[in-house]
Scaffold this motif. Sequence first.
Motif, PDB file in Angstrom:
ATOM      1  N   ALA A 113       0.795  -1.342   0.030  1.00  0.00           N
ATOM      2  CA  ALA A 113      -0.089  -0.122   0.065  1.00  0.00           C
ATOM      3  C   ALA A 113       0.821   1.222   0.064  1.00  0.00           C
ATOM      4  O   ALA A 113       1.874   1.280   0.685  1.00  0.00           O
ATOM      5  CB  ALA A 113      -0.968   0.114   1.317  1.00  0.00           C
ATOM      6  N   ILE A 114       0.582   2.128  -0.942  1.00  0.00           N
ATOM      7  CA  ILE A 114       1.355   3.449  -1.095  1.00  0.00           C
ATOM      8  C   ILE A 114       0.564   4.589  -0.612  1.00  0.00           C
ATOM      9  O   ILE A 114      -0.555   4.757  -0.807  1.00  0.00           O
ATOM     10  CB  ILE A 114       1.839   3.388  -2.371  1.00  0.00           C
ATOM     11  N   PHE A 115       1.257   5.635   0.185  1.00  0.00           N
ATOM     12  CA  PHE A 115       0.794   6.678   0.890  1.00  0.00           C
ATOM     13  C   PHE A 115       1.713   7.750   0.526  1.00  0.00           C
ATOM     14  O   PHE A 115       2.828   7.527   0.242  1.00  0.00           O
ATOM     15  CB  PHE A 115       0.801   6.445   2.371  1.00  0.00           C
ATOM     16  N   TYR A 135       1.782  -5.682   3.422  1.00  0.00           N
ATOM     17  CA  TYR A 135       0.941  -6.559   4.215  1.00  0.00           C
ATOM     18  C   TYR A 135       0.985  -8.026   3.747  1.00  0.00           C
ATOM     19  O   TYR A 135       1.057  -8.100   2.518  1.00  0.00           O
ATOM     20  CB  TYR A 135      -0.527  -5.948   4.379  1.00  0.00           C
ATOM     21  N   ASP A 136       0.462  -8.716   4.374  1.00  0.00           N
ATOM     22  CA  ASP A 136       0.148 -10.274   4.193  1.00  0.00           C
ATOM     23  C   ASP A 136      -1.347 -10.312   4.141  1.00  0.00           C
ATOM     24  O   ASP A 136      -1.928 -10.146   5.125  1.00  0.00           O
ATOM     25  CB  ASP A 136       0.714 -11.313   5.028  1.00  0.00           C
ATOM     26  N   VAL A 137      -1.798 -10.468   3.091  1.00  0.00           N
ATOM     27  CA  VAL A 137      -3.322 -10.522   2.827  1.00  0.00           C
ATOM     28  C   VAL A 137      -4.096 -11.776   2.888  1.00  0.00           C
ATOM     29  O   VAL A 137      -3.729 -12.768   2.026  1.00  0.00           O
ATOM     30  CB  VAL A 137      -3.837  -9.641   1.550  1.00  0.00           C
ATOM     31  N   ILE A 192     -10.743 -10.966   2.631  1.00  0.00           N
ATOM     32  CA  ILE A 192     -10.985  -9.890   1.602  1.00  0.00           C
ATOM     33  C   ILE A 192     -11.439  -8.642   2.354  1.00  0.00           C
ATOM     34  O   ILE A 192     -11.706  -7.637   1.447  1.00  0.00           O
ATOM     35  CB  ILE A 192     -12.478 -10.504   1.185  1.00  0.00           C
ATOM     36  N   SER A 193     -11.087  -8.275   3.601  1.00  0.00           N
ATOM     37  CA  SER A 193     -11.443  -6.892   4.176  1.00  0.00           C
ATOM     38  C   SER A 193     -10.479  -5.900   3.336  1.00  0.00           C
ATOM     39  O   SER A 193      -9.272  -6.183   2.962  1.00  0.00           O
ATOM     40  CB  SER A 193     -10.943  -6.831   5.492  1.00  0.00           C
ATOM     41  N   GLU A 194     -11.024  -4.573   3.218  1.00  0.00           N
ATOM     42  CA  GLU A 194     -10.386  -3.701   2.564  1.00  0.00           C
ATOM     43  C   GLU A 194      -9.486  -2.831   3.558  1.00  0.00           C
ATOM     44  O   GLU A 194      -8.626  -2.066   3.320  1.00  0.00           O
ATOM     45  CB  GLU A 194     -11.276  -2.613   1.809  1.00  0.00           C
ATOM     46  N   LYS A 195      -9.646  -2.963   4.778  1.00  0.00           N
ATOM     47  CA  LYS A 195      -9.006  -2.346   5.889  1.00  0.00           C
ATOM     48  C   LYS A 195      -7.672  -3.068   6.084  1.00  0.00           C
ATOM     49  O   LYS A 195      -7.520  -4.289   6.364  1.00  0.00           O
ATOM     50  CB  LYS A 195      -9.895  -2.326   7.181  1.00  0.00           C
ATOM     51  N   LEU A 196      -6.676  -2.105   6.107  1.00  0.00           N
ATOM     52  CA  LEU A 196      -5.215  -2.810   6.423  1.00  0.00           C
ATOM     53  C   LEU A 196      -5.144  -3.262   7.745  1.00  0.00           C
ATOM     54  O   LEU A 196      -4.193  -4.099   7.871  1.00  0.00           O
ATOM     55  CB  LEU A 196      -4.404  -1.326   6.175  1.00  0.00           C
ATOM     56  N   GLU A 197      -5.721  -2.846   8.578  1.00  0.00           N
ATOM     57  CA  GLU A 197      -5.589  -3.241   9.936  1.00  0.00           C
ATOM     58  C   GLU A 197      -5.937  -4.612  10.275  1.00  0.00           C
ATOM     59  O   GLU A 197      -5.729  -5.053  11.170  1.00  0.00           O
ATOM     60  CB  GLU A 197      -6.149  -2.111  10.991  1.00  0.00           C
ATOM     61  N   TYR A 243      -2.653   6.597  -1.513  1.00  0.00           N
ATOM     62  CA  TYR A 243      -2.639   6.816  -3.192  1.00  0.00           C
ATOM     63  C   TYR A 243      -2.998   5.714  -3.817  1.00  0.00           C
ATOM     64  O   TYR A 243      -3.640   6.077  -4.749  1.00  0.00           O
ATOM     65  CB  TYR A 243      -1.077   7.139  -3.303  1.00  0.00           C
ATOM     66  N   CYS A 244      -2.623   4.378  -3.633  1.00  0.00           N
ATOM     67  CA  CYS A 244      -2.737   3.228  -4.493  1.00  0.00           C
ATOM     68  C   CYS A 244      -2.360   2.180  -3.780  1.00  0.00           C
ATOM     69  O   CYS A 244      -1.464   2.180  -2.902  1.00  0.00           O
ATOM     70  CB  CYS A 244      -2.265   3.584  -5.857  1.00  0.00           C
ATOM     71  N   ARG A 245      -2.607   0.874  -4.259  1.00  0.00           N
ATOM     72  CA  ARG A 245      -2.196  -0.342  -3.965  1.00  0.00           C
ATOM     73  C   ARG A 245      -1.746  -1.234  -4.857  1.00  0.00           C
ATOM     74  O   ARG A 245      -2.333  -1.243  -6.109  1.00  0.00           O
ATOM     75  CB  ARG A 245      -3.310  -1.131  -3.013  1.00  0.00           C
ATOM     76  N   THR A 246      -0.764  -2.184  -4.647  1.00  0.00           N
ATOM     77  CA  THR A 246      -0.372  -3.183  -5.679  1.00  0.00           C
ATOM     78  C   THR A 246      -1.381  -4.331  -5.703  1.00  0.00           C
ATOM     79  O   THR A 246      -2.469  -4.446  -4.749  1.00  0.00           O
ATOM     80  CB  THR A 246       0.795  -3.492  -5.579  1.00  0.00           C
ATOM     81  N   GLU A 247      -1.107  -5.173  -6.582  1.00  0.00           N
ATOM     82  CA  GLU A 247      -2.188  -6.380  -6.574  1.00  0.00           C
ATOM     83  C   GLU A 247      -1.378  -7.266  -5.365  1.00  0.00           C
ATOM     84  O   GLU A 247      -0.377  -7.167  -4.987  1.00  0.00           O
ATOM     85  CB  GLU A 247      -1.812  -7.146  -8.048  1.00  0.00           C
TER      86      GLU A 247
END
Length: 369
Positions: free
Chosen positions: A16-18, A65-67, A70-75, A30-34
């Motif tokens: 995730a880019i800020f 992050y290790d995803v 399916i939550s969009e929340k980074l926390e 700003y955006c996120r990668t796949e």
Amino acid sequence: HLENRDVFSKSDPMCAIFYRPPGSRKWVPYCRTEVVENNLDPDFAEKVTMEYRFESVQALRFEVYDVDNISEKLEDQDSLGFVETSLAQIVTAGDEGLTLTLSEVKLIFNSQNAGKPKATISLIAEELQSEKDEVTLKLAGSGCGNWTACLPPKTFFSVSKLNDAEKYLVVYRGRYARGSNPSWPPLKMTSRALCNGDHDRTLKIEIHQRNIQGESFPIASCLTTFNKLLKATTQERMEMVGEDGKPTKATIKVLQCTLAPVSTFLDYIQSGMEIHCSFAIDFTCSNGDPEDSLSLHYLKAANNQPSVYEQAMHAVGSIVKEYDKSNILPAYGFGARIPPFGEPSYCFNLTLDKSPDCGNIAGLLDNYR
């Protein structure tokens, strides 16, 4: 060398880019990668595109992050570390790129990780040329992958471009297809993203196979250019080599390769296109009583404040009028009782006349009131 946070597989990293606006202390998304599944050394295909301003300090923050859900929340995801830098530092690092050690966040000590290399992130900047062409590329393979018991191989292809530092940067990672002779979903992207507008730049096409554990590994590759792909016929097959450089049984052929211009909004406007706007206003009871301050139709006469509907009409109409020479602004209503008989209507001219045209923004607002 990212940390493995999963038990039965490897981490599924995403970055995730800020950015931090000038004069602010807060980081803005700003955006996120796949998400790259089951990979501790991911090479992200999704790129960060932004304007480079020499005169400004463009602070950036990269969080990995290790995803696992399916939550969009980074926390809700497991943090694998972060770095803070600036776009200027990345640009001045040159074609080799800037490699930084990820700062650890809430990492649980594991004796198995003792002595292992620290996790890093490599950031490479490249100036993009102004290209407005879209590439469509469809490939089919033959003899790709190995069967696992009774299961056919599951493969995808990726495309990397060679930069000035002789490094291959992944620009596309496709979707999986089943079988030893797959026909993969087509690639669609701008020529700027694919080869930065240089049709003779070296491209590497790799075939990757996914195993039962969900891990992907390259099985064959070949070098080409976009010009060669454009000239290839459906009868030609491109030979592939393995990781050891030896020929493999795998081959690919080009089913489709086209380059088509993509017109921008400015192209359309400069070519004489006009935009005509019409309005449809909801007068149903769902908006509430216009005398109620909670209603979207509420007119704050005491403060001379427009209703929410008036604000929307003025905002949209003021922009569109610059591209509309007709100056008619037709407007309609639905869900109201129309005089003189008070019958409900679900489509009527806002002017309550034969013509729905209000002429201009002022006329539109007058008819609305």
